[in-house]
Design a protein around this motif. Structure first.
Motif, PDB file in Angstrom:
ATOM      1  N   THR A  22       0.843  -1.195   0.000  1.00  0.00           N
ATOM      2  CA  THR A  22       0.000   0.000   0.000  1.00  0.00           C
ATOM      3  C   THR A  22       0.882   1.249   0.000  1.00  0.00           C
ATOM      4  OG1 THR A  22      -0.096  -0.059   2.410  1.00  0.00           O
ATOM      5  CG2 THR A  22      -1.877  -1.169   1.211  1.00  0.00           C
ATOM      6  N   LEU A  23       0.283   2.367  -0.373  1.00  0.00           N
ATOM      7  CA  LEU A  23       1.044   3.602  -0.511  1.00  0.00           C
ATOM      8  C   LEU A  23       1.834   3.928   0.749  1.00  0.00           C
ATOM      9  CD1 LEU A  23       1.643   6.115  -2.281  1.00  0.00           C
ATOM     10  CD2 LEU A  23      -0.344   7.199  -1.199  1.00  0.00           C
ATOM     11  N   GLU A  24       1.211   3.799   1.920  1.00  0.00           N
ATOM     12  CA  GLU A  24       1.897   4.170   3.160  1.00  0.00           C
ATOM     13  C   GLU A  24       3.052   3.236   3.501  1.00  0.00           C
ATOM     14  OE1 GLU A  24      -2.006   2.056   4.321  1.00  0.00           O
ATOM     15  OE2 GLU A  24      -1.277   3.467   2.805  1.00  0.00           O
ATOM     16  N   ASP A  58      10.564  -1.334  -3.801  1.00  0.00           N
ATOM     17  CA  ASP A  58       9.189  -1.792  -3.602  1.00  0.00           C
ATOM     18  C   ASP A  58       8.200  -0.989  -4.449  1.00  0.00           C
ATOM     19  OD1 ASP A  58       8.842   0.619  -2.206  1.00  0.00           O
ATOM     20  OD2 ASP A  58       8.810  -0.323  -0.239  1.00  0.00           O
ATOM     21  N   HIS A  59       8.661   0.085  -5.088  1.00  0.00           N
ATOM     22  CA  HIS A  59       7.821   0.774  -6.068  1.00  0.00           C
ATOM     23  C   HIS A  59       8.711   1.467  -7.090  1.00  0.00           C
ATOM     24  CE1 HIS A  59       8.542   4.022  -3.147  1.00  0.00           C
ATOM     25  NE2 HIS A  59       8.096   4.914  -4.007  1.00  0.00           N
ATOM     26  N   GLY A  71       5.334  -7.967  -7.519  1.00  0.00           N
ATOM     27  CA  GLY A  71       4.636  -7.421  -6.359  1.00  0.00           C
ATOM     28  C   GLY A  71       5.075  -6.023  -5.961  1.00  0.00           C
ATOM     29  N   MET A  72       5.683  -5.301  -6.897  1.00  0.00           N
ATOM     30  CA  MET A  72       6.023  -3.903  -6.654  1.00  0.00           C
ATOM     31  C   MET A  72       4.853  -3.017  -7.086  1.00  0.00           C
ATOM     32  SD  MET A  72       9.880  -3.806  -8.267  1.00  0.00           S
ATOM     33  CE  MET A  72      11.129  -5.030  -7.848  1.00  0.00           C
ATOM     34  N   GLY A 103      -3.353   0.947 -16.278  1.00  0.00           N
ATOM     35  CA  GLY A 103      -3.865   0.852 -14.917  1.00  0.00           C
ATOM     36  C   GLY A 103      -2.834   1.064 -13.833  1.00  0.00           C
ATOM     37  N   PRO A 104      -2.142   2.201 -13.808  1.00  0.00           N
ATOM     38  CA  PRO A 104      -1.085   2.397 -12.808  1.00  0.00           C
ATOM     39  C   PRO A 104      -1.631   2.482 -11.387  1.00  0.00           C
ATOM     40  CG  PRO A 104      -1.528   4.452 -13.971  1.00  0.00           C
ATOM     41  CD  PRO A 104      -2.311   3.386 -14.675  1.00  0.00           C
ATOM     42  N   ASP A 105      -0.746   2.176 -10.431  1.00  0.00           N
ATOM     43  CA  ASP A 105      -1.088   2.318  -9.010  1.00  0.00           C
ATOM     44  C   ASP A 105      -0.959   3.769  -8.556  1.00  0.00           C
ATOM     45  OD1 ASP A 105      -1.379  -0.552  -8.536  1.00  0.00           O
ATOM     46  OD2 ASP A 105       0.794  -0.644  -8.777  1.00  0.00           O
ATOM     47  N   GLY A 106      -0.252   4.569  -9.331  1.00  0.00           N
ATOM     48  CA  GLY A 106      -0.069   5.962  -8.967  1.00  0.00           C
ATOM     49  C   GLY A 106       0.295   6.801 -10.169  1.00  0.00           C
ATOM     50  N   PHE A 107       0.053   8.109 -10.062  1.00  0.00           N
ATOM     51  CA  PHE A 107       0.457   9.087 -11.071  1.00  0.00           C
ATOM     52  C   PHE A 107       1.344  10.133 -10.400  1.00  0.00           C
ATOM     53  CE2 PHE A 107      -3.016   7.898 -14.007  1.00  0.00           C
ATOM     54  CZ  PHE A 107      -2.339   8.023 -15.214  1.00  0.00           C
TER      55      PHE A 107
END
Length: 728
Positions: free
Chosen positions: A47-49, A87-88, A129-130, A200-204
């Motif tokens: 998750t982001l945090e 991790d990201h 899983g990143m 479908g990115p997890d973030g921008f």
């Protein structure tokens, strides 16, 4: 088409994506159809945090022959990503040159790429899983401007604005600005739609948001419709800066981001959205719309992360070129820079300069980054679910930053450095949280040139001091209304124990504008026994009855000026004019107020720290030693400038976390010089420990020594960084 004609266009993009420019000519081997997200039960990304180890290659790449990507191999990159313990990952979708890294239908794919760059990394990132974040540049776009001149950001002479090189002796970016008040805005939203639908990115991450004042036809029409006159030019633009900055804020910052978020959410995406910039760059109203705060350092990684910790949401610091891929630094640099960010409760991010011309990466930089990130992964359980221990608050005033045009960065940097030097727990407190309830957590509040204060803030500070708090204020603090209008006197005059009479600017050309004449008080015994220099200008004040003057200003022997007529009447010497006549102008005032105390300094103490004066650091430390009655905890250590220390209380656990970092390592180019560990002192009224242990770099049990009123713990020496856990 003007701004209002297409402001609703992003809603259309939730459906079929219209073709603005026609299908581009793609490089050989690149499919025209947009890819579908990879199927399969991929591991769930953090998750982001919990994303603490991020990276991107900062490869803004012009077309061949400059950058060919002839030997680009995503597997070669990704093997290095895995070795770096990420991790990201941020993946370039469009860089400053305007080249897209996927087969866009509306723009310009990089012609050197033979594969879909975004898909290649999206698939690999997901399989491991990143988290996958999409990088997209807004403000700079060479291709868009050169192919659509009507989208260019124009200066008042009608010329395209470009980024100017900071140093003409070196190669620097010189990209064209594109104006988001033109149809370029719709072009951007078209491409964001492609990225959401195709990948479908997890973030921008939206880079280069906001722009200089533009005089294009679209901005001109929009400005006329809002203000019923033309965009000011020349000196008029400087005079009407409030109006022009409000225009830019509403149209190119707040309005643009609102539409971008609505577009992404309208497409069904919950991608975490942010922009490049923190609360020194953008107003809180805009920052509150974002899912997290990302900022590049304005005061080094340690202090910039300290600022982000106090002002940001799930803050992340991207320190940039910690080291150069082609001029490497030791792994110790990566370890300590990562630790300095994490120690301040911020998530860590790094980037390196571009890959080789053919698209291959050198490996050393990523291997060394991985050594730092392995440390972060090891201590990550101690980085989450915690709050800073409150003791001293440095106020960040958004009102002063945006209504007084005060250049706050160096002043904040100095105040934060003073807090770090003191080894007392120190936070940055944004003025949005300046109320009686939040102030009650702290024992001291610092107002570093906080010129703009609202009446409710004055009332909250008054209650804080009367209840026993310590207030430290400098220079022009409280001389303006919340909106920047000038007051005839300090809003805090009763608390400061003096009234405003003006500013002494006679000696502003002198390197040192005055010196301190210290009056007889035991406070000064812990400070260097010499005449202390003060930078100009200083504020002329009239003390009130009951206020104690601790020092007055000694004026310089003469006014420095350049000798233009060769009559030798100007000051000519290597050093500035020495102390001359004493004055009666108060320099340091101590004023009791209710149960508390106020220290007012009629000069910019903390800005002087940014200019490398040393005694203000000692002065701030001595203020806290002399006036804080019972601080919760502190570190007593010999090397105050070299040691960075942060203090936290874990959520739902009766534990403290103390993180110490060796801040000397970047200054020595990576050479590690061990620092004496010092002594942790805890007050019984705050925390009663039952055990203490070091958990990093090597497990070790530490001894508790009971003393009257608290506990002292001798800590181990620090090489790079150390994490201590105190259990209650």
């Amino acid at each position: 088409m003007n701004r209002r004609d297409f402001s609703f266009s992003f809603l259309k993009l939730c459906g079929a994506s219209p073709v603005l420019l026609g299908a581009p000519k793609l490089a050989a081997g690149v499919a025209i159809s947009l890819p579908n997200p990879a199927p399969g039960p991929d591991p769930v990304p953090p998750t982001l945090e919990n994303q603490y180890r991020g990276y991107i290659v900062d490869h803004h790449s012009p077309d061949p022959p400059a950058i060919t990507y002839a030997n680009f191999d995503p597997d070669q990159w990704f093997r290095l990503y895995e070795a770096a313990d990420l991790d990201h990952v941020w993946v370039f979708c469009k860089g400053h040159h305007g080249e897209a890294y996927y087969p866009t239908r509306v723009g310009h794919p990089h012609p050197g790429l033979k594969v879909d760059f975004v898909k290649a990394f999206r698939d690999r990132i997901r399989r491991k899983g990143m988290a996958f974040h999409a990088y997209y540049c807004i403000g700079f776009d060479d291709w868009a401007v050169l192919n659509h001149p009507e989208w260019a950001l124009l200066d008042e002479n009608g010329k395209n604005r470009r980024v100017q090189p900071e140093d003409t002796t070196h190669s620097r970016g010189q990209w064209h600005w594109a104006c988001v008040n033109t149809p370029y805005r719709q072009y951007v939203f078209e491409q964001l739609t492609e990225i959401v639908k195709g990948y479908g990115p997890d973030g921008f991450f939206l880079d280069i948001v906001g722009q200089p004042l533009c005089y294009c036809k679209d901005c001109s029409a929009l400005y006329q419709s809002r203000y019923h006159h033309d965009i000011p030019r020349g000196s008029a633009a400087e005079r009407d800066w409030r109006e022009t900055e409000e225009f830019l804020y509403q149209t190119t910052q707040l309005g643009f981001i609102k539409e971008a978020i609505a577009l992404v959410r309208g497409l069904g995406s919950q991608a975490a959205m942010t922009i490049n910039g923190g609360h020194l760059d953008f107003r809180k109203e805009l920052m509150d719309l974002l899912d997290y705060t990302f900022a590049e350092p304005f005061a080094g990684n340690y202090l910039s992360a300290m600022f982000a910790r106090g002002t940001g949401k799930l803050p992340q610091i991207g320190p940039g070129l910690v080291a150069y891929a082609y001029d490497p630094s030791p792994a110790s640099v990566f370890k300590v820079e990562s630790a300095m960010i994490a120690a301040q409760n911020c998530r860590v991010f790094m980037y390196s300069e571009t890959m080789r011309q053919d698209g291959t990466l050198d490996s050393l930089w990523l291997r060394e980054m991985g050594e730092g990130y392995k440390d972060i992964e090891e201590i990550q359980p101690y980085l989450t679910d915690r709050d800073p221990v409150p003791c001293v608050a440095v106020l960040f005033s958004e009102k002063t930053r945006f209504n007084d045009r005060t250049h706050m960065a160096p002043i904040l940097r100095g105040a934060m450095e003073a807090g770090a030097y003191s080894q007392y727990p120190t936070d940055v407190l944004p003025d949005a949280r300046l109320n009686a309830e939040n102030l009650a957590q702290y024992q001291a509040v610092v107002l570093p040139e906080v010129t703009c204060l609202a009446p409710r803030e004055v009332e909250a500070l008054d209650r804080f001091v009367k209840s026993g708090g310590l207030l430290i204020a400098t220079g022009l603090t409280s001389t303006k209304e919340a909106d920047g209008a000038t007051r005839p006197d300090f809003a805090l005059s009763e608390m400061l124990g003096c009234d405003f009479e003006g500013v002494m600017e006679t000696y502003k050309q002198n390197l040192w504008g005055s010196y301190l004449r210290r009056l007889d008080d035991p406070f000064w015994k812990e400070l260097p026994d010499t005449t202390l220099a003060v930078q100009a200008p200083f504020v002329k004040v009239k003390p009130r009855a009951g206020a104690q003057i601790l020092a007055t200003h000694i004026l310089p022997a003469t006014v420095w000026r350049r000798d233009t007529d060769e009559n030798e009447q100007a000051w000519v010497n290597w050093e500035p004019p020495p102390p001359g006549q004493s004055s009666e102008y108060p320099a340091v005032i101590a004023n009791p107020h209710g149960k508390g105390n106020v220290i007012y300094l009629s000069f910019d103490l903390y800005g002087m720290i940014s200019d490398d004066l040393a005694w203000p650091l000692q002065f701030h430390h001595q203020l806290l030693r002399a006036y804080l009655k019972n601080p919760p905890l502190r570190l007593e250590v010999s090397n105050r400038r070299g040691m960075g220390t942060t203090f936290y209380k874990k959520h739902r656990e009766n534990k403290l976390v103390v993180h110490r970092v060796n801040r000397t390592i970047p200054l020595t180019g990576g050479e590690v010089n061990r620092l004496a560990g010092g002594k942790l002192v805890l007050s019984d009224g705050f925390f009663r420990p039952s055990a203490c242990r070091q958990v990093h770099p090597s497990p070790q049990t530490l001894t508790l020594n009971r003393r009257q009123g608290g506990v002292e713990i001798e800590l181990t020496d620090v090489e790079i960084h150390s994490v201590i856990v105190v259990e209650g």
